[in-house]
Design an enzyme around this catalytic site. Structure first.
Site, mmCIF file in Angstrom:
data_model
loop_
_atom_site.group_PDB
_atom_site.id
_atom_site.type_symbol
_atom_site.label_atom_id
_atom_site.label_comp_id
_atom_site.label_asym_id
_atom_site.label_seq_id
_atom_site.Cartn_x
_atom_site.Cartn_y
_atom_site.Cartn_z
ATOM 1 N N ASP A 43 20.448 -8.835 -18.402
ATOM 2 C CA ASP A 43 20.053 -9.789 -17.153
ATOM 3 C C ASP A 43 19.012 -10.852 -17.705
ATOM 4 O O ASP A 43 17.968 -10.261 -17.849
ATOM 5 C CB ASP A 43 19.924 -9.250 -16.104
ATOM 6 C CG ASP A 43 19.425 -10.050 -14.752
ATOM 7 O OD1 ASP A 43 19.485 -11.543 -14.984
ATOM 8 O OD2 ASP A 43 19.361 -9.659 -13.706
ATOM 9 N N CYS A 49 0.872 -1.200 -0.015
ATOM 10 C CA CYS A 49 -0.126 -0.038 0.019
ATOM 11 C C CYS A 49 0.967 1.239 -0.176
ATOM 12 O O CYS A 49 1.948 1.263 0.759
ATOM 13 C CB CYS A 49 -0.839 0.024 1.193
ATOM 14 S SG CYS A 49 -1.884 1.692 1.458
#
Length: 458
Positions: free
Chosen positions: A376, A223
């Site tokens: 990556d 949140c």
């Protein structure tokens, strides 16, 4: 705009010439090199091209769906009679945007359009917004992508916030946000005018062909008010869904302004009923995958705000030709070929859920680790390649990191004898097409630079 300095005229000439030369020589897509060349001659070229716009640009950013959202939106605006400029090939960093606008401008730097629709890379938004006037912005979603460039999602969100602040959106707007993505909703306080789009009821035809038992990757969704985990009343895919925060009660999914009241997903597209501004209308979206429904909603949101009628939107969907590699369908030597760009765990998993259940599907996966892909490639371990375990046909693997993909598929349960590694993409495409019968579909899943190479091959 007035007469430009000779340096700027030379920069425009260089950009247009390099673009044509790249096409003649088949030397890549010619999407970024013209812009890089032009900016060396006149570093202020993009700012001058922005000043030559008839009105501020519409921008689309976010991790997945930018190219398709821009393509749909541009089509809707054209159906409404507008002349539209945009970087349709998906080169969304500052050099690619410079090249696209230079190619679509007059020699005095005036853009030959009524409006520009720009796909902009998340990390590039703050830079482009300082040079190009932007007064409407869409944020599609936030998923982990290219961790070596963006870092974690809080960094990506921070870069988008900086881009919003650098644009004209905070004082003008609106800002169009995905109501089903809590990470995107948290950006809602960055502008005075915010319009949300989201989904309500979703059903699937032939769910076995679309879904699999492969788990969904999902992002942590704290949140933004109290940092506690959000709660989902309904989870759609990844971290998208209908949510609230039970801890503080101050954060919940907003009621969408543009809502897909019903979505019926099929392997070849979706039937979508949209409710907006008191009007309800239905569309057939000829693009597979629920993720493309969100792209449609984003484009419809901007189009309606711009005054485009639902009838023009319906024509735009019917006439939309698609963008290369984004659920594109091609016929090659009489074979049905579908091309899906994959680049991060959530997006790849949704594609795998589409193709993994097709009993008449052949598969070619091409994995690169160039800069534009992200160096990556560990993201492949979070994508749901387990959806392919039940297939019985061979899988051809190509690209610079083909061996890494082969290892991933072995751990996903794909039998070793079914894997064929061919690092050279041209030869891999030849083998894949030759192995596909006229009754089968060849699914090609490339990463970004493999997609550009595939475009040249095809």
């Amino acid at each position: 705009m007035g007469r430009l300095f000779s340096r700027t005229t030379l920069a425009l000439a260089a950009s247009k010439s390099v673009s044509r030369l790249s096409g003649w020589m088949r030397a890549g897509g010619g999407t970024s090199l013209p812009g890089k060349t032009a900016r060396r001659i006149d570093p202020d070229l993009l700012r001058k091209l922005g000043a030559g716009m008839a009105r501020p640009a519409i921008a689309v950013t976010g991790v997945n769906g930018k190219t398709t959202t821009c393509g749909l939106l541009a089509q809707f605006l054209r159906e409404d009679g507008a002349r539209v400029a945009h970087n349709e090939l998906g080169a969304n960093m500052i050099a690619g945007i410079t090249a696209a606008l230079a190619a679509q401008s007059d020699w005095d730097g005036t853009l030959k359009s009524d409006v520009a629709v720009l796909e902009i890379d998340e990390a590039s938004l703050r830079h482009v917004a300082r040079e190009v006037p932007i007064d409407r912005l869409v944020v599609t979603n936030l998923f982990r992508d290219q961790l070596d460039r963006y870092g974690e999602l809080d960094m990506t969100a921070r870069m988008i916030r900086e881009g919003i602040a650098a644009s004209r959106v905070p004082s003008g707007g609106p800002l169009f946000l995905n109501a089903d993505d809590p990470l995107v909703c948290a950006l809602g306080d960055a502008a005075e005018r915010v319009s949300y789009f989201g989904t309500q009821t979703i059903t699937y035809a032939h769910p076995v062909a679309i879904a699999s038992d492969a788990p969904f990757p999902s992002e942590a969704t704290p949140c933004p008010r109290c940092a506690a985990p959000v709660r989902y009343r309904e989870r759609i895919y990844g971290h998208l869904g209908h949510f609230d925060c039970p801890s503080c009660g101050q954060f919940e999914r907003p009621q969408p302004d543009i809502v897909a009241e019903s979505v019926h997903v099929t392997p070849n597209g979706s039937e979508v009923t949209i409710f907006a501004n008191g009007t309800r209308f239905s569309l057939h979206l000829p693009l597979p995958g629920l993720f493309n429904v969100y792209n449609l909603l984003a484009a419809v949101s901007v189009a309606l705000e711009a005054g485009v009628a639902p009838e023009a939107i319906a024509r735009g969907v019917a006439n939309y030709q698609g963008v290369f590699g984004r659920a594109e369908r091609k016929t090659i030597r009489g074979r049905d070929v579908r091309i899906f760009l994959i680049k991060n765990p959530v997006g790849a998993t949704e594609v795998l859920r589409l193709v993994g259940g097709d009993p008449n599907g052949r598969l070619l996966i091409a994995l690169n680790d160039n800069y534009a892909d992200g160096r990556d490639v560990s993201w492949i371990w979070d994508a749901g390649f387990e959806a392919l375990a039940a297939q019985t046909r061979p899988v051809i693997i190509s690209g610079k990191r083909a061996a890494d993909m082969a290892v991933r598929l072995k751990y996903a349960g794909v039998a070793s004898e079914r894997l064929r590694v061919e690092p050279d993409l041209r030869r891999a495409v030849g083998h894949a097409v030759a192995d596909t019968s006229q009754q089968e579909t060849l699914y090609v899943l490339p990463t970004y630079t493999a997609l550009l190479a595939l475009r040249e091959i095809l």
